[in-house]
Design an enzyme around this catalytic site. Structure first.
Site, PDB file in Angstrom:
ATOM      1  N   SER A  93      15.032 -11.144 -14.238  1.00  0.00           N
ATOM      2  CA  SER A  93      15.806 -12.082 -15.042  1.00  0.00           C
ATOM      3  C   SER A  93      15.382 -13.525 -14.786  1.00  0.00           C
ATOM      4  O   SER A  93      14.286 -13.924 -15.139  1.00  0.00           O
ATOM      5  CB  SER A  93      17.298 -11.867 -14.776  1.00  0.00           C
ATOM      6  OG  SER A  93      18.085 -12.625 -15.661  1.00  0.00           O
ATOM      7  N   ASP A 236      15.897 -17.138 -20.310  1.00  0.00           N
ATOM      8  CA  ASP A 236      15.438 -16.765 -18.975  1.00  0.00           C
ATOM      9  C   ASP A 236      14.327 -15.725 -19.122  1.00  0.00           C
ATOM     10  O   ASP A 236      13.850 -15.471 -20.227  1.00  0.00           O
ATOM     11  CB  ASP A 236      16.604 -16.256 -18.128  1.00  0.00           C
ATOM     12  CG  ASP A 236      17.302 -15.057 -18.757  1.00  0.00           C
ATOM     13  OD1 ASP A 236      17.173 -14.865 -19.992  1.00  0.00           O
ATOM     14  OD2 ASP A 236      17.983 -14.301 -18.041  1.00  0.00           O
TER      15      ASP A 236
END
Length: 452
Positions: A93, A236
């Site tokens: 992530s 992200d």
């Protein structure tokens, strides 16, 4: 849960998150499910290695494996729901390039809940995996359509005509992550003119760190200003989050974005769910809408589990999420989705500028900082200092996850990160000076504790 933190497993690749671990997780998931599973990854350099190991574990347990390649986590979740198969996403992530990690997704497209993750951990602990006979091991096939089908799904799920009619210019920074392969085309399909920065797939993330925080997004602010864009959008590494800049190239707090989206979504009698990091902005918006607000520990896993419980009780939860850009619209899918969140924000820009949209939830200032540690002893020292600070404080304490102290005019939260060796500090106040005062006070207390 010892292994799965607030949002899956994270760690330095090939040291903490190894092919051996991924093989075992593949075996565990393959033991729990029947027939078929999918594996995807983000752009990280170690992703293919770890995805190969995971797929081997699944196949060893007898599962056929759909190899989805590089794609956003929400695209993998879309595939899992559409095909009715569980899936494993190899991603860290927002963590730095040297990290990687693992998220587990059910055949409904939703991340494994706490109970399911605990079953996986039990199998990992006792090693009672199912190993298929040599002639019953799983086969792999490459699937190349998942990204395209995801883009088509998002475009169909929002008001494309409204967005296209607004003739919006979008500045986009996918941060070299998986969103590089989907978001530019997706926003063009919505009728936007799109300008990009850091949009080349690259697992070393040369342009910026994967976490979409202000100090990493200066290029996006400049792109908004130089292209006269209506909005800036950043993702992200796995594109399950969206962060925004206004038309002047100014960063918009994720808490403000969540609040304005909630204000456009919540009705009287609804509920919404957020974490203990919740901004007063969302508290205010929920109250004005006549909706209930529930708080959970930090992390999508905890929020998703609580939304599921509320749905099972017949409660309407049309929006949930955190102020880090991770927003969920459960009526679409109980999953964080950066591109879908961004498209919903674009709908709000049809008749107002981005700065005007968030002006209604203004008047708050936030500080986010961290204190790192290198050993379990340092970690214990920091948490003990935070506990002592909370005991001495006059603020109202909420210890759902760490120590949140509400002072009336402001609040602060100190909690251990579930994904990195840091203790996080959050503050919010009506003035910037007050927010920094609180952050500096608790930060100094923790630093002194580490110094002895």
């Amino acid at each position: 849960m010892q292994l799965f933190g607030s949002s899956g497993i994270r760690g330095v690749a090939n040291e903490e998150v190894t092919p051996t671990l991924c093989l075992r997780i593949g075996l565990a998931v393959g033991t729990l499910v029947d027939g078929q599973a999918a594996v995807g990854r983000d752009t990280r350099a170690t992703g293919e290695m770890l995805a190969d190991a995971t797929a081997s574990g699944l196949a060893s347990a007898g599962s056929d494996v759909d190899r989805l390649g590089v794609l956003p986590t929400p695209a993998l979740q879309s595939y899992a729901e559409r095909e009715g198969v569980p899936a494993v996403m190899i991603t860290a992530s927002h963590n730095p390039p040297q990290y990687n990690g693992i998220k587990l997704v059910g055949n409904d497209g939703i991340e494994f809940g706490v109970d399911q993750l605990e079953r996986v951990e039990e199998l990992l602990d006792d090693g009672t995996f199912e190993h298929a006979r040599w002639d019953e091991t799983g086969n792999a096939r490459r699937v190349t359509s998942a990204r395209r089908e995801y883009v088509e799904e998002v475009v169909a799920a929002v008001d494309r005509e409204r967005i296209a009619a607004a003739d919006l210019t979008v500045a986009l920074d996918p941060g070299h992550g998986a969103g590089s392969l989907t978001s530019p085309g997706l926003f063009r399909k919505l009728g936007c003119e799109v300008h990009t920065v850091n949009a080349q797939r690259d697992g070393s993330f040369p342009g910026r760190d994967p976490e979409p925080v202000p100090e990493h997004l200066a290029d996006l602010g400049r792109l908004v200003r130089t292209t006269d864009a209506d909005v800036g959008i950043a993702h992200d590494g796995d594109a399950d989050r969206a962060i925004f800049f206004d038309e002047y190239g100014n960063y918009i707090e994720g808490d403000a974005t969540l609040a304005v989206l909630a204000g456009a979504t919540l009705d009287d009698g609804d509920s919404t769910v957020s974490a203990v990091t919740v901004s007063q902005r969302l508290v205010d918006v929920a109250s004005e809408a006549g909706a209930e607000l529930e708080l959970t520990p930090v992390g999508s896993t905890r929020i998703i589990s609580r939304v599921r419980e509320l749905h099972d009780d017949g409660v309407s939860v049309p929006i949930a999420g955190e102020g880090n850009g991770g927003v969920l619209f459960p009526d679409h899918r109980l999953a964080r989705d950066g591109a879908y969140t961004a498209a919903r924000f674009l709908e709000l820009l049809a008749d107002r500028s981005a700065s005007a949209v968030v002006e209604a939830v203004g008047g708050y200032h936030n500080v986010r900082t961290t204190v790192g540690y290198e050993s379990d002893a340092d970690r214990a020292t920091l948490l003990a200092a935070a506990a002592a600070y909370a005991d001495e404080s006059e603020g109202e304490l909420n210890d759902t996850d760490g120590y949140r102290l509400d002072f009336g005019d402001a609040w602060l939260l100190v909690r251990e990160s579930g994904t990195e060796p840091v203790v996080r500090i959050y503050t919010e106040a009506h003035t910037e000076a007050r927010a920094h005062e609180l952050a500096d006070g608790i930060g100094d207390r923790l630093d002194r504790a580490l110094d002895g």
